[in-house]
Design an enzyme around this catalytic site. Structure first.
Site, PDB file in Angstrom:
ATOM      1  N   ASP A   1      -9.807  10.771   6.665  1.00  0.00           N
ATOM      2  CA  ASP A   1      -9.534   9.713   7.634  1.00  0.00           C
ATOM      3  C   ASP A   1     -10.815   9.112   8.191  1.00  0.00           C
ATOM      4  O   ASP A   1     -11.815   9.797   8.395  1.00  0.00           O
ATOM      5  CB  ASP A   1      -8.689  10.262   8.786  1.00  0.00           C
TER       6      ASP A   1
ATOM      7  N   GLU B   1       5.313   6.547   8.999  1.00  0.00           N
ATOM      8  CA  GLU B   1       4.515   7.748   8.771  1.00  0.00           C
ATOM      9  C   GLU B   1       4.024   8.227  10.129  1.00  0.00           C
ATOM     10  O   GLU B   1       3.514   7.436  10.920  1.00  0.00           O
ATOM     11  CB  GLU B   1       3.317   7.459   7.866  1.00  0.00           C
TER      12      GLU B   1
ATOM     13  N   TYR C   1       1.781   6.782  -3.419  1.00  0.00           N
ATOM     14  CA  TYR C   1       0.902   6.125  -2.443  1.00  0.00           C
ATOM     15  C   TYR C   1      -0.414   5.821  -3.157  1.00  0.00           C
ATOM     16  O   TYR C   1      -1.178   6.718  -3.468  1.00  0.00           O
ATOM     17  CB  TYR C   1       0.689   7.082  -1.258  1.00  0.00           C
TER      18      TYR C   1
END
Length: 279
Positions: A61, A50, A176
């Protein structure tokens, strides 16, 4: 290409193991070092890579990846330059799947149609765009699928059985599973709960289920590999990279090796678990 992702999971399944997916930020700490790291990942044991698309407001994040994005932006990394790094990677590696991960804004600014055409030409296989829910599939997901790129969706501990069908509807490549609620790199997951969650998702889809957020070591990777089809590691690799930079955030002679050393450890952890029957 979706086919490249499918082929890699088939290979891992045939070997009776989970896949190792590694995340690094494009352009961190500089474009050339970033490319060197990207090229080194498959040889160290990464099955899928990725590549983070730097963005000024990466809301999902944690501090490590936020800092990596800021370092990349500081040296001028942008969407076009990121696609160029992938193009250069593809000149030497035609087999390792490459997933671009980031946010919709840089893609929107670049132009969706232009982005998809350029991404496909550069050798991108799939996209993870964390701020586009299923209700906005027309924006990027469906055009990406029509272009032959996988659009990989996130499922979380709060994604219940009622919500899962919408999340999975146009997902391709793999699912995911975000193993903890919150930002990347913030905590260590409860591995027992992760296994149960993966099992639940698998009742709704035949796609591989890959687990990320909180995996930091070979032991963690081995624990998650018992039930998942793949493991994603990102923040730990960024931390390893950051620990080698000088006081101006520049790469040193130890930078690439610090990342590949951890990838090798993670790879050994993943490969130590062979519970699955080989195909």
């Amino acid at each position: 290409m979706i086919q490249r992702i499918e082929a890699r999971f088939e290979k891992c399944h045939a070997e009776g193991r989970a896949a190792l997916v590694t995340y690094v930020m494009a352009g961190d700490p500089d474009p050339e070092t970033s490319l060197e790291i990207l090229k080194s990942l498959p040889g160290a044991g990464a099955d899928i890579v990725e590549f983070g698309l730097p963005f000024t407001d990466p809301m999902a994040d944690g501090p490590a990846i936020q800092a990596a994005g800021l370092r990349a932006l500081k040296v001028g990394q942008d969407t076009a330059k990121t696609l160029d790094l992938i193009r250069r990677f593809r000149a030497e590696d035609a087999e390792t799947p490459v997933i671009l991960m980031g946010y919709f804004n840089p893609i929107f600014v670049y132009g969706v149609d232009r982005f998809l055409a350029d991404a496909k030409e550069a050798g991108v296989d799939g996209l993870i765009v964390v701020d586009l829910p299923p209700e906005e599939d027309d924006e990027l997901c469906l055009p990406a699928l029509r272009a032959g790129l996988a659009f990989i969706r996130l499922a979380t501990p709060t994604t219940d059985d009622k919500r899962l069908p919408a999340v999975l509807a146009n997902t391709a490549g793999f699912v995911y599973y975000v193993s903890i609620t919150g930002i990347t790199g913030a905590a260590t997951p409860d591995f027992g709960k992760v296994a149960a969650a993966v099992e639940r998702i698998k009742r709704h889809t035949s796609l591989p289920v890959v687990v990320g957020f909180g995996v930091k070591s070979g032991a963690h990777a081995a624990a998650v590999a018992q039930g998942a089809d793949g493991i994603v590691v990102g923040s730990a690799l960024i931390d390893a990279l950051k620990g080698t930079l000088d006081d101006q955030d520049r790469a040193t002679s130890r930078t690439v090796e610090a990342v590949t050393t951890l990838v090798r450890e993670l790879s050994q952890g993943v490969r130590s678990v062979t519970k699955r029957a080989a195909a």
